[in-house]
Design a protein around this motif. Structure first.
Motif, mmCIF file in Angstrom:
data_model
loop_
_atom_site.group_PDB
_atom_site.id
_atom_site.type_symbol
_atom_site.label_atom_id
_atom_site.label_comp_id
_atom_site.label_asym_id
_atom_site.label_seq_id
_atom_site.Cartn_x
_atom_site.Cartn_y
_atom_site.Cartn_z
ATOM 1 N N ALA A 77 19.760 -13.116 48.547
ATOM 2 C CA ALA A 77 18.514 -13.429 47.999
ATOM 3 C C ALA A 77 18.979 -14.932 47.222
ATOM 4 O O ALA A 77 17.904 -15.501 46.797
ATOM 5 C CB ALA A 77 18.476 -12.572 46.446
ATOM 6 N N GLY A 78 19.959 -15.499 47.396
ATOM 7 C CA GLY A 78 20.205 -16.988 47.093
ATOM 8 C C GLY A 78 20.298 -16.723 45.534
ATOM 9 O O GLY A 78 20.338 -17.998 44.835
ATOM 10 N N ASN A 79 20.615 -15.777 44.957
ATOM 11 C CA ASN A 79 21.020 -15.725 43.563
ATOM 12 C C ASN A 79 22.263 -14.912 43.228
ATOM 13 O O ASN A 79 22.311 -13.661 43.657
ATOM 14 C CB ASN A 79 19.545 -14.921 42.668
ATOM 15 N N ALA A 80 22.885 -15.441 42.518
ATOM 16 C CA ALA A 80 24.249 -14.796 42.130
ATOM 17 C C ALA A 80 24.182 -13.511 41.436
ATOM 18 O O ALA A 80 24.848 -12.383 41.482
ATOM 19 C CB ALA A 80 25.188 -15.670 41.431
ATOM 20 N N VAL A 135 11.893 -11.202 47.865
ATOM 21 C CA VAL A 135 13.045 -10.754 47.186
ATOM 22 C C VAL A 135 12.557 -9.180 46.666
ATOM 23 O O VAL A 135 13.245 -8.225 46.847
ATOM 24 C CB VAL A 135 13.353 -11.292 45.936
ATOM 25 N N LYS A 136 11.379 -9.218 46.418
ATOM 26 C CA LYS A 136 10.887 -8.167 45.967
ATOM 27 C C LYS A 136 10.633 -6.838 47.001
ATOM 28 O O LYS A 136 10.771 -5.776 46.934
ATOM 29 C CB LYS A 136 9.297 -7.980 45.417
ATOM 30 N N LYS A 137 10.362 -7.360 48.340
ATOM 31 C CA LYS A 137 10.148 -6.689 49.578
ATOM 32 C C LYS A 137 11.688 -5.850 49.833
ATOM 33 O O LYS A 137 11.781 -4.956 50.078
ATOM 34 C CB LYS A 137 9.659 -7.272 50.597
ATOM 35 N N ASN A 138 12.427 -6.671 49.623
ATOM 36 C CA ASN A 138 13.987 -6.307 50.004
ATOM 37 C C ASN A 138 14.407 -5.435 49.215
ATOM 38 O O ASN A 138 15.131 -4.370 49.123
ATOM 39 C CB ASN A 138 14.788 -7.401 50.259
ATOM 40 N N LEU A 139 14.168 -5.418 47.633
ATOM 41 C CA LEU A 139 14.407 -4.576 46.654
ATOM 42 C C LEU A 139 13.639 -3.516 46.851
ATOM 43 O O LEU A 139 14.284 -2.221 46.795
ATOM 44 C CB LEU A 139 14.131 -5.162 45.189
ATOM 45 N N ASP A 183 14.213 -14.274 37.233
ATOM 46 C CA ASP A 183 15.200 -14.720 37.969
ATOM 47 C C ASP A 183 14.527 -15.727 39.051
ATOM 48 O O ASP A 183 15.256 -16.825 39.375
ATOM 49 C CB ASP A 183 15.885 -13.718 38.766
ATOM 50 N N PHE A 184 13.366 -15.563 39.573
ATOM 51 C CA PHE A 184 12.772 -16.466 40.517
ATOM 52 C C PHE A 184 11.576 -17.237 40.118
ATOM 53 O O PHE A 184 10.405 -17.345 40.918
ATOM 54 C CB PHE A 184 12.572 -15.587 41.670
ATOM 55 N N ALA A 185 11.654 -17.251 38.919
ATOM 56 C CA ALA A 185 10.534 -17.969 38.051
ATOM 57 C C ALA A 185 10.032 -19.242 38.909
ATOM 58 O O ALA A 185 8.808 -19.666 39.152
ATOM 59 C CB ALA A 185 10.414 -18.011 36.816
ATOM 60 N N SER A 186 11.060 -20.134 39.213
ATOM 61 C CA SER A 186 10.910 -21.407 39.720
ATOM 62 C C SER A 186 10.958 -21.208 41.158
ATOM 63 O O SER A 186 10.827 -22.428 41.853
ATOM 64 C CB SER A 186 12.036 -22.197 39.266
ATOM 65 N N ALA A 187 11.057 -20.332 41.940
ATOM 66 C CA ALA A 187 10.968 -20.344 43.387
ATOM 67 C C ALA A 187 9.716 -20.277 43.866
ATOM 68 O O ALA A 187 8.698 -19.796 42.965
ATOM 69 C CB ALA A 187 11.760 -19.125 43.841
ATOM 70 N N PRO A 188 9.522 -20.588 45.304
ATOM 71 C CA PRO A 188 8.029 -20.592 45.981
ATOM 72 C C PRO A 188 7.459 -18.887 45.597
ATOM 73 O O PRO A 188 8.486 -18.184 45.684
ATOM 74 C CB PRO A 188 8.326 -20.810 47.186
ATOM 75 N N ALA A 189 6.096 -18.563 45.664
ATOM 76 C CA ALA A 189 5.685 -17.410 45.502
ATOM 77 C C ALA A 189 6.187 -16.653 46.946
ATOM 78 O O ALA A 189 6.486 -15.370 46.766
ATOM 79 C CB ALA A 189 4.200 -17.454 45.782
ATOM 80 N N ALA A 190 6.211 -17.277 48.014
ATOM 81 C CA ALA A 190 6.864 -16.585 49.306
ATOM 82 C C ALA A 190 8.159 -16.029 49.025
ATOM 83 O O ALA A 190 8.534 -14.853 49.581
ATOM 84 C CB ALA A 190 6.902 -17.509 50.540
#
Length: 321
Positions: free
Chosen positions: A49-52, A201-205, A189-196
């Motif tokens: 996910a690119g997030n520790a 991330v949500k799909k994988n979760l 956690d992904f507030a600054s990430a692009p919407a895509a």
């Protein structure tokens, strides 16, 4: 509870080395996700996910996928091994294996050899579990020895499989709990990430939750299959008429013997290290008596030797004014 920390070391090392490139769906659940474009998790791959904060969850999920891929083969493999040792076809069912094994046990019983399967499970270390066939005497035929060895090996494998599936179920519960926490914090956690990226991330979760449920179902099924075969084997070989004693009493007797041996060894060591005791009453060692003086021929004690004269005093010096 850390899922990564509780997984097997060789699996963790494989992940670090090259296993991230695996492209196979490790669970036969791909059809569950086939109605829409599959996420990385749905494909059976490790998702970064690119997030520790999310890394431990997705690594733990992947490692359990790898472990659960092989889990169903254990009861099937042991059933085939037992069937082969009993001269059955590979298609022999658990009931057929149990029936044929019981026939062999009754045959040995009529010849005077009684037996029982003793099991030693381990709730904390599944791989430490073991099973052993206890017999009333040493088997005389090599074929019987080979069969009982296979029974012990298969029973041990089944007992460990049951413990491993219980351990996996606990780990899956922890993953499910951790995933719920990630669901709650994903927007932050992904507030600054692009919407895509956020949608990815949500799909994988979401697919991770589905996969966890599937793995829990698989763990329960493998545990059931292993338990049924193990129960059939234990029941089939049991021809004990009470002469073999109980496993608990034998274990207690062995423990008592070990304790007695340890106490005896400690007593010997203490006696060896203890200092020699002094005479009673605290009396010291008797004094050495002086040697009596020798006597002359007439029976009288010889006179003592005269004392050696002392040196004369030096003469006075001449007076000097």
């Amino acid at each position: 509870m850390s899922v990564i920390r509780n997984t097997k070391p060789h699996l963790r090392n494989a992940l670090v080395a090259s296993v991230l490139a695996c492209s196979l769906c490790v669970l036969p659940s791909c059809a569950v996700f086939a109605a829409r474009k599959q996420s990385t998790v749905a494909q059976g791959k490790y998702y970064d996910a690119g997030n520790a904060h999310d890394a431990e969850f997705f690594i733990g999920l992947y490692l359990l996928q790898v472990e659960m891929e092989q889990a169903p083969h254990v009861p099937e493999f042991e059933r085939l091994n037992l069937g082969h040792a009993l001269g059955l076809t590979p298609q022999a069912t658990t009931d057929e294996v149990g029936q044929r094994l019981h026939e062999e046990a009754l045959k040995q019983s009529r010849a005077g050899l009684r037996m029982r399967l003793d099991q030693s499970p381990s709730s904390t270390k599944p791989d430490a579990a073991s099973a052993a066939v206890r017999t009333s005497e040493r088997p005389k035929e090599s074929a019987t020895v080979a069969l009982l060895n296979q029974v012990e090996t298969s029973a041990t494998g089944l007992l460990r499989s049951i413990g491993q599936m219980q351990e996996a179920d606990t780990a899956l519960d922890s993953l499910e709990l951790a995933g719920g926490g990630l669901d709650a914090s994903v927007d932050k956690d992904f507030a600054s990430a692009p919407a895509a990226k956020l949608n990815e991330v949500k799909k994988n979760l979401d697919d991770a939750h589905t996969l966890i449920a599937l793995m829990k179902t698989r763990a329960a099924q493998v545990r059931t299959d292993s338990s049924e075969l193990l129960s059939a084997v234990a029941k089939a070989v049991n021809t004990d008429d009470g002469s073999l004693g109980s496993a608990a009493s034998d274990a207690a007797a062995a423990e008592a013997a070990r304790n007695a041996e340890s106490a005896a060894n400690a007593k010997k060591a203490a006696a060896k290290a203890r200092p020699r005791a002094k005479p009673a009453g605290g009396a010291s060692a008797p004094a050495v008596r002086p040697k009596p003086a020798s006597r002359s021929d007439d029976g009288e004690a010889p006179a003592s030797k005269p004392a050696k004269p002392s040196k004369p005093a030096p003469p006075p010096r001449d007076f000097e004014p």
